[in-house]
Design an enzyme around this catalytic site. Structure first.
Site, PDB file in Angstrom:
ATOM      1  N   TYR A 189     -19.138  13.047 -10.156  1.00  0.00           N
ATOM      2  CA  TYR A 189     -19.445  14.284  -9.909  1.00  0.00           C
ATOM      3  C   TYR A 189     -18.351  14.952 -11.351  1.00  0.00           C
ATOM      4  CZ  TYR A 189     -23.258  15.825  -6.544  1.00  0.00           C
ATOM      5  OH  TYR A 189     -24.384  15.712  -6.186  1.00  0.00           O
TER       6      TYR A 189
ATOM      7  N   HIS B 243      -7.985  -4.152  -7.221  1.00  0.00           N
ATOM      8  CA  HIS B 243      -7.787  -3.572  -5.184  1.00  0.00           C
ATOM      9  C   HIS B 243      -9.167  -3.537  -4.167  1.00  0.00           C
ATOM     10  CE1 HIS B 243      -4.823  -0.985  -3.492  1.00  0.00           C
ATOM     11  NE2 HIS B 243      -5.736  -0.014  -2.386  1.00  0.00           N
TER      12      HIS B 243
ATOM     13  N   ARG C 192       0.664  -1.423  -0.501  1.00  0.00           N
ATOM     14  CA  ARG C 192       0.354   0.222  -0.124  1.00  0.00           C
ATOM     15  C   ARG C 192       1.044   1.419  -0.092  1.00  0.00           C
ATOM     16  NH1 ARG C 192      -5.251  -0.495   4.073  1.00  0.00           N
ATOM     17  NH2 ARG C 192      -6.315   1.359   2.707  1.00  0.00           N
TER      18      ARG C 192
END
Length: 825
Positions: A129, A85, A39
């Site tokens: 958005y 993931h 990570r």
């Protein structure tokens, strides 16, 4: 024993007794390594963390490339999370948004559409958005991924495979840097300029034995890597931190905002901030500056406005009238406009975290590219050999086209046809399969010619690929050529400049060293202006406005200096003050200036009549002074070492007398005194013995009538310079100093220039060289810059030529610009 009774012996055999601290230690190590590898840390080869790599690969799978339409970010995040993931969608979207921010990445990897955050710390809009697609440079990271260039492993649920690393045709780790916090370790690699990193990679390929210093300094003092290049620009202060970071993998560097100081119409100053240090929150920084102003920790600021737009950062800090811009700027730098960037070059090498120096970072990338290019070449070679094999079969078929057609027609089925072809023409199964699928139209003579041409091209391609695999030098040549193509495609200019570090931040460090003109008026207003504002004119011009004194005031003196000069300023009252030029406010040409009491503690009515640059003083020297009534005095420079803010006495004057001029001497010079009526006398400085500061001095020239001393010049007996004489009406001349014979002190002297009604009285004399420049200023504030060469060289006792054309005005002062400063400006 009942069948429901557990087999205690069998269960007991599966139990292993361990110490709890050992189990906790191993479990924590496993967890830490999972965070480190899976990570937080980037791979040294492609410079990507797993989430970034998976995002780009998912976009590649989806076809969301740079020439495709934008796709909803939620779609991209969902594909990445579902296929590669298996973590929270918020962390994936954060990574996607950061790759789209041009203020976070030097070369953004995602082309975003919508609100992806700002330097004010505003978060991106919700993923439903915004839209995104790969940036063109991101496609370079995935180039040739379908040619077996990298290894693939199964995804988290074994449904799909994902790349362990991307092919990375661009050195992304150094280009965009990386930051991350793992367990017990962190990384913070700054971004760099693409041109410089590619040059460094090519240099490492050509010179594998080079050192880190070679990449920084190079053989000529400038290596390919100048330093980090932040997307937000700004300035890196000093190189020591860079050297430490690049040679050890750890270091700290100071990053300073880029700003200018401008003069407002009201006469006060404003500081305009154009660039902020990397990863600085603009809104929070402005808020903290305002807090310090309100709390009184920073004085002199009247208003702060954020006028930033899409074109860039613009923070306007208005200063109060009379505030010293240099002091305010110093305070802002100390607390707000300068930060420290800590470098920790930690990345994964073969799955293990490792701190790398600059060369090791470049080497890891170069080694990766060698592996990628080698595997790609092997893949292309295999494809080319397969194609050549097919073409060989087609050529055999075309050579025996009648027999091939006949054999196929006589065969019972396709398998029989293939077997017959293989037996009769010694073909492989692949070749026979291809032939039986050929259309009749491909048996024309034109098609045969095209097959032959293609076979030759494929043969040449096989030779080229084999040559690359057989030669490490040729393989490196391919890598260098591809890097040069990348540089050609994506190169841009540096955004971050590097300035020298002179220690702790001082006012002098913050002011650029430049040649300026300092103007002082009779009412003690003073200012400085860049010398470069005044272009040299031919003699006889009017000049341009250099200052607009208030009504009733007039210019008393103007002189050239450097902003870093340390000056001794002598007044007509015989006092001397110490001054740094940068302490004088810089203002526009039409500005009146600021009251001199802000920079010099002058007594009322005092005027500066002479200035000596202390930077020119080396060894045993004297200051030779001349007064209006003809006195001359020499005092050792040592006597002026301790000058307090209120000044000290330089010479004692009789009533009605005034200090006119001061020159630096070394004990072996001649002194030339000029008077307003055009007389000059030259004598050895030893005739005026050295005296203390409070002494009056001795008679230097015998004045006739109401004549007065106009100036003083120090020259050596062998000096080949000229004596420049300028009159109040703007006329002047040059005469070789050798024309002024040496006399005894306190004589009448010789005629230097005629001071008739046309010329007026002499106002200044100076020793000049051919390449020097002149700054001439009138009492009303007109200033003219010209070259000494424009003034005619004539003999003594002449009238001279017009230098500055005046209209009901008079020359106030004349100053010489040394040749070096005159040429550079």
């Amino acid at each position: 024993m009942s069948s429901d009774t557990p087999d205690v012996g069998r269960e007991t055999g599966r139990i292993e007794t361990v110490r709890i601290e050992d189990e906790m230690e191993q479990s924590y190590i496993d967890y830490a390594m999972s965070v480190i590898v899976g990570r937080a840390l980037p791979d040294a080869r492609d410079g990507l963390k797993p989430v970034q790599r998976r995002l780009l690969y998912a976009m590649h799978d989806m076809g969301v490339t740079s020439n495709a339409g934008h796709r909803k970010s939620s779609n991209i995040v969902g594909e990445t999370m579902g296929n590669y993931h298996p973590h929270g969608d918020s962390s994936i979207y954060d990574a996607l948004a950061r790759m789209a921010q041009d203020f976070s990445l030097r070369y953004p990897l995602v082309d975003g559409q919508g609100n992806f955050g700002s330097v004010d710390g505003d978060p991106p809009a919700a993923m439903r958005y915004t839209e995104a697609r790969m940036a063109p440079i991101a496609e370079e990271l995935l180039a040739d991924i379908g040619k077996d260039t990298v290894d693939f492993t199964s995804n988290y649920d074994d449904r799909l495979t994902e790349p362990d690393v991307l092919p990375a045709a661009v050195p992304n780790l150094l280009l965009n840097g990386a930051s991350g916090i793992a367990v017990g370790m962190s990384t913070n690699i700054p971004p760099h300029n693409l041109n410089e990193v590619i040059d460094a990679a090519i240099h490492v390929i050509d010179e594998p034995g080079c050192s880190v210093r070679d990449l920084i300094d190079g053989p000529d003092g400038e290596g390919p890597v100048k330093g980090p290049d932040f997307p937000t620009g700004a300035k890196i202060v000093g190189r020591e931190g860079l050297y430490e970071a690049y040679t050890s993998g750890r270091g700290k560097m100071r990053v300073r905002a880029d700003f200018d100081v401008e003069e407002r119409d009201s006469g006060s100053d404003r500081i305009i901030v154009h660039e902020l240090p990397y990863q600085e929150n603009k809104a929070r920084r402005i808020e903290r500056i305002a807090d310090d102003v309100n709390d009184g920790r920073i004085e002199g600021i009247s208003d702060i406005r954020d006028e930033s737009d899409r074109d860039g950062v613009r923070v306007v800090i208005d200063l109060k009238r009379g505030a010293n811009a240099d002091v305010v700027r110093n305070q802002l730098l100390e607390h707000h406009l300068e930060t420290t960037f800590s470098v920790i070059s930690l990345a994964l090498v073969d799955g293990q975290p490792q701190v790398l120096d600059l060369k090791e970072l470049v080497e890891e990338y170069v080694d990766h590219r060698r592996e990628v290019v080698r595997r790609r070449t092997e893949f292309d070679l295999g494809e080319a050999e397969d194609r050549a094999h097919i073409l060989e079969g087609r050529l055999k078929a075309l050579e025996n086209v009648e027999r091939v057609v006949e054999l196929i027609r006589e065969s019972e089925d396709r398998d029989a046809a293939k077997a017959g072809l293989e037996a009769e023409f010694d073909l492989s199964t692949t070749q026979s399969e291809h032939i039986v699928r050929m259309q009749l139209g491909s048996l024309t003579s034109m098609e045969a010619a095209e097959v032959e041409a293609e076979y030759e091209e494929v043969g040449e391609e096989i030779e080229r690929l084999e040559a690359i695999l057989a030669s490490a030098e040729r393989l490196d040549g391919v890598i260098k050529e591809e890097l040069r193509e990348i540089r050609e495609e994506y190169s841009d200019d540096r955004r971050t400049s590097i300035v020298e570090d002179h220690g702790s931040v001082t006012r002098e460090d913050l002011i650029p060293e430049e040649d300026v003109v300092v103007v002082v008026t009779e009412d003690d207003y003073v200012k400085r202006m860049p010398l470069s504002q005044f272009e040299a004119q031919h003699r006889g011009g009017k000049g341009i406005i250099g200052v607009r004194p208030k009504e009733g005031d007039r210019v008393s003196t103007a002189f050239q200096a450097s902003t870093h000069d340390y000056l001794l300023c002598f007044t007509d009252a015989g006092q001397v003050y110490r001054l740094k030029v940068y302490e004088i406010p810089e203002m526009g040409r039409t500005a009146r200036g600021t009251s001199a009491v802000n920079v010099l503690d002058l007594d009322g009515g005092e005027e500066i009549t002479a200035v000596v640059n202390c930077g020119e003083i080396e060894g045993d020297h004297y200051l030779a002074m001349a007064t209006r009534n003809g006195y001359v005095k020499r005092t050792a420079v040592d006597a002026f070492e301790n000058i307090h803010s209120g000044g000290i006495r330089a010479v004692t004057l009789e009533e009605g007398d005034a200090l006119v001029d001061v020159e630096l001497t070394d004990g072996g010079t001649d002194i030339v005194i000029g008077t307003r009526r055009g007389m000059t006398i030259r004598f050895d400085e030893s005739e005026a013995r050295a005296m203390g500061r409070t002494a009056r001095g001795v008679n230097g020239i015998k004045l006739q009538g109401d004549d007065q001393v106009a100036g003083l010049v120090a020259t050596r007996p062998s000096d080949d310079r000229d004596l420049l004489t300028v009159t109040r009406n703007g006329f002047g001349k040059r005469t070789p100093l050798e024309k002024y014979r040496k006399q005894s002190r306190y004589g009448k002297g010789l005629i230097d220039i005629k001071t008739d009604e046309r010329n007026g009285e002499v106002c200044a004399i100076n020793a000049v060289d051919e390449g020097d420049g002149l700054i001439i200023m009138s009492e009303s504030g007109q200033i003219m810059r010209t070259d000494v060469s424009e003034v005619s060289e004539v003999g003594r006792n002449t009238k001279g030529v017009v230098i500055m054309r005046l209209d009901e005005d008079w020359v106030a002062s004349v100053d010489v610009v040394p040749a070096e400063a005159n040429e550079s400006s």
